[in-house]
Design a protein around this motif. Sequence first.
Motif, mmCIF file in Angstrom:
data_model
loop_
_atom_site.group_PDB
_atom_site.id
_atom_site.type_symbol
_atom_site.label_atom_id
_atom_site.label_comp_id
_atom_site.label_asym_id
_atom_site.label_seq_id
_atom_site.Cartn_x
_atom_site.Cartn_y
_atom_site.Cartn_z
ATOM 1 N N SER A 1 -18.435 -15.106 22.066
ATOM 2 C CA SER A 1 -19.225 -16.303 21.769
ATOM 3 C C SER A 1 -18.327 -17.542 21.698
ATOM 4 O O SER A 1 -18.666 -18.612 22.221
ATOM 5 C CB SER A 1 -19.970 -16.094 20.454
ATOM 6 N N GLU A 2 -17.160 -17.397 21.049
ATOM 7 C CA GLU A 2 -16.232 -18.541 20.947
ATOM 8 C C GLU A 2 -15.672 -18.936 22.306
ATOM 9 O O GLU A 2 -15.336 -20.092 22.528
ATOM 10 C CB GLU A 2 -15.102 -18.237 19.949
ATOM 11 N N MET A 3 -15.582 -17.975 23.218
ATOM 12 C CA MET A 3 -15.137 -18.319 24.578
ATOM 13 C C MET A 3 -16.145 -19.233 25.277
ATOM 14 O O MET A 3 -15.800 -19.949 26.218
ATOM 15 C CB MET A 3 -14.890 -17.046 25.388
ATOM 16 N N ASP A 4 -17.392 -19.229 24.802
ATOM 17 C CA ASP A 4 -18.401 -20.156 25.333
ATOM 18 C C ASP A 4 -18.315 -21.530 24.673
ATOM 19 O O ASP A 4 -18.853 -22.498 25.205
ATOM 20 C CB ASP A 4 -19.814 -19.594 25.110
ATOM 21 N N HIS A 5 -17.673 -21.605 23.491
ATOM 22 C CA HIS A 5 -17.695 -22.854 22.715
ATOM 23 C C HIS A 5 -16.367 -23.609 22.704
ATOM 24 O O HIS A 5 -16.355 -24.833 22.666
ATOM 25 C CB HIS A 5 -18.117 -22.563 21.270
ATOM 26 N N VAL A 6 -15.261 -22.883 22.667
ATOM 27 C CA VAL A 6 -13.949 -23.550 22.584
ATOM 28 C C VAL A 6 -13.579 -24.076 23.974
ATOM 29 O O VAL A 6 -13.469 -23.313 24.937
ATOM 30 C CB VAL A 6 -12.869 -22.576 22.060
ATOM 31 N N GLN A 7 -13.422 -25.388 24.065
ATOM 32 C CA GLN A 7 -13.087 -26.016 25.352
ATOM 33 C C GLN A 7 -11.586 -25.950 25.624
ATOM 34 O O GLN A 7 -11.152 -25.764 26.750
ATOM 35 C CB GLN A 7 -13.519 -27.499 25.345
ATOM 36 N N GLN A 8 -10.805 -26.128 24.539
ATOM 37 C CA GLN A 8 -9.346 -26.227 24.680
ATOM 38 C C GLN A 8 -8.746 -25.842 23.334
ATOM 39 O O GLN A 8 -9.101 -26.429 22.316
ATOM 40 C CB GLN A 8 -8.986 -27.672 25.034
ATOM 41 N N GLY A 9 -7.862 -24.839 23.321
ATOM 42 C CA GLY A 9 -7.275 -24.466 22.034
ATOM 43 C C GLY A 9 -7.045 -22.977 21.890
ATOM 44 O O GLY A 9 -6.698 -22.284 22.846
ATOM 45 N N LEU A 10 -7.267 -22.478 20.661
ATOM 46 C CA LEU A 10 -6.862 -21.123 20.282
ATOM 47 C C LEU A 10 -8.036 -20.329 19.729
ATOM 48 O O LEU A 10 -8.773 -20.802 18.867
ATOM 49 C CB LEU A 10 -5.761 -21.218 19.203
ATOM 50 N N ILE A 11 -8.205 -19.102 20.247
ATOM 51 C CA ILE A 11 -9.117 -18.133 19.643
ATOM 52 C C ILE A 11 -8.253 -16.947 19.231
ATOM 53 O O ILE A 11 -7.608 -16.323 20.087
ATOM 54 C CB ILE A 11 -10.202 -17.665 20.644
ATOM 55 N N ALA A 12 -8.183 -16.667 17.935
ATOM 56 C CA ALA A 12 -7.350 -15.561 17.445
ATOM 57 C C ALA A 12 -8.212 -14.629 16.606
ATOM 58 O O ALA A 12 -8.902 -15.072 15.688
ATOM 59 C CB ALA A 12 -6.185 -16.097 16.613
ATOM 60 N N ALA A 13 -8.175 -13.341 16.948
ATOM 61 C CA ALA A 13 -9.074 -12.377 16.307
ATOM 62 C C ALA A 13 -8.328 -11.097 15.955
ATOM 63 O O ALA A 13 -7.381 -10.703 16.647
ATOM 64 C CB ALA A 13 -10.239 -12.046 17.236
ATOM 65 N N THR A 14 -8.795 -10.449 14.895
ATOM 66 C CA THR A 14 -8.248 -9.145 14.508
ATOM 67 C C THR A 14 -9.363 -8.137 14.337
ATOM 68 O O THR A 14 -10.326 -8.378 13.609
ATOM 69 C CB THR A 14 -7.464 -9.240 13.179
ATOM 70 N N VAL A 15 -9.201 -6.997 14.999
ATOM 71 C CA VAL A 15 -10.077 -5.849 14.800
ATOM 72 C C VAL A 15 -9.477 -5.033 13.658
ATOM 73 O O VAL A 15 -8.369 -4.508 13.777
ATOM 74 C CB VAL A 15 -10.161 -5.008 16.092
ATOM 75 N N GLN A 16 -10.210 -4.944 12.543
ATOM 76 C CA GLN A 16 -9.682 -4.313 11.324
ATOM 77 C C GLN A 16 -10.027 -2.827 11.211
ATOM 78 O O GLN A 16 -9.313 -2.062 10.570
ATOM 79 C CB GLN A 16 -10.249 -5.052 10.091
ATOM 80 N N GLU A 17 -11.119 -2.409 11.845
ATOM 81 C CA GLU A 17 -11.592 -1.037 11.612
ATOM 82 C C GLU A 17 -10.626 0.028 12.145
ATOM 83 O O GLU A 17 -10.653 1.169 11.683
ATOM 84 C CB GLU A 17 -12.982 -0.848 12.228
ATOM 85 N N THR A 18 -9.769 -0.345 13.092
ATOM 86 C CA THR A 18 -8.730 0.594 13.534
ATOM 87 C C THR A 18 -7.825 0.953 12.355
ATOM 88 O O THR A 18 -7.528 2.124 12.105
ATOM 89 C CB THR A 18 -7.914 -0.031 14.676
ATOM 90 N N ASP A 19 -7.411 -0.051 11.603
ATOM 91 C CA ASP A 19 -6.545 0.160 10.445
ATOM 92 C C ASP A 19 -7.245 0.999 9.375
ATOM 93 O O ASP A 19 -6.645 1.890 8.765
ATOM 94 C CB ASP A 19 -6.123 -1.199 9.867
ATOM 95 N N LEU A 20 -8.529 0.739 9.158
ATOM 96 C CA LEU A 20 -9.281 1.495 8.149
ATOM 97 C C LEU A 20 -9.356 2.969 8.550
ATOM 98 O O LEU A 20 -9.264 3.856 7.702
ATOM 99 C CB LEU A 20 -10.685 0.910 7.977
#
Length: 404
Positions: free
Chosen positions: A279-298
Amino acid sequence: MGRRAIILILDSLGVGYMEDAKDYHPQDVGANTFSHILDKVPSLHIPTLEKLGINKILQHPNLTNKNNIASYGICHLMHQGADSFEGHNEIMGTKPKRAYLAPFIENIGEVKLALEEEGYKVEIPRPELPYLLVNDLVIVADNIETDFGQIYNVSAPLDYISFQEVLKIGQCVRNHVKVNRVIALGGENVTPEHLRNSVERREDGLVGVNSPKSNVYKQGYQVRHLGYGISPKKQLPTLAVKAGLQVSLVGKMQDVIYCEGANKFPGVDTDQVMQDVLSEMDHVQQGLIAATVQETDLAGHAQNPIRYANRIEVVEKYLPTLLEKMHEDDLLIMSADHGNDPTIGHNQHTREKTYLLAYHKQFIPVNLGERNTLSDIAATAAEYLGVKNIENGTSFLPYMTNSN
């Protein structure tokens, strides 16, 4: 449309124990989270990760070595041990500082004095169970849910005090101790009496609030992690905001990275995290999208390789769409923050190197080698976005662009 960097972290997906584990973490020798999950779950189906080049790193017989479209390498951990908070801050460009281990009782006097000097009323209501009670509401004590002497909690009933005020108290504590972390936290619908009655002594002597029993997590929970020697001003997200770029932090990333001005998308569910990234790839025109998948760690903590494999497959399910959505000027970097091998025989993080995949539609893939620190991720994204003054790390962007 300007340049965008997309950083996707699969929490704890390590690729082999660090050499220094022999000396400092002997229980982690032999750990290899990703490979051991493939051993235990041979049906794990990750064609897009294979296409990117994961098996250039893993060399696992269950996977086929297809032509890799991404540059690949390995990152070493610069922080001590194997910690999600420190790992993420290292990923974002902080140079890890060596913290001290000390139970809160060793610092209780100095912290009490410091808080009193700032005008707070501070008591030690039960000398046999020593903790600080600030303004009759807030409890400063050991974190009894983590390793000995690493973290102090500042716990509060948020119906009676604002979280901003709790943060001020937390910052005062942070300024006078050198442990890894001070966590300011609180919840609504918790009485001060119930909070005090939730203080316990652990077998090893640590004294603190039993957070689940205190009900702080149940309603209106707020938290801020205050790390030792961590300055957001020298990290990629804050520097990007200052440079006028858009920044979106998704999932656990927004729990552990502080950035004023970022758009934040909390979430633990892996589908939700990946959907928010798209969804953020549709909204962010220029900049940074940084995400963490946590359930792997759990899943690693639960020592459950089948669950872990399933969470990797959920990420895999979204990767083709993510790659399709990438513009010509997008840089994708995937990695992890440490290991958590569900087969190693204990349920704690494992001190492991992390995989590194970096994909750009215009760049010919290269071998990025073994990197000295996770901060190389931030340094690379910073250079790509034209952001300066990151504290730590060496950009691998020249390796990717010089081959073209």
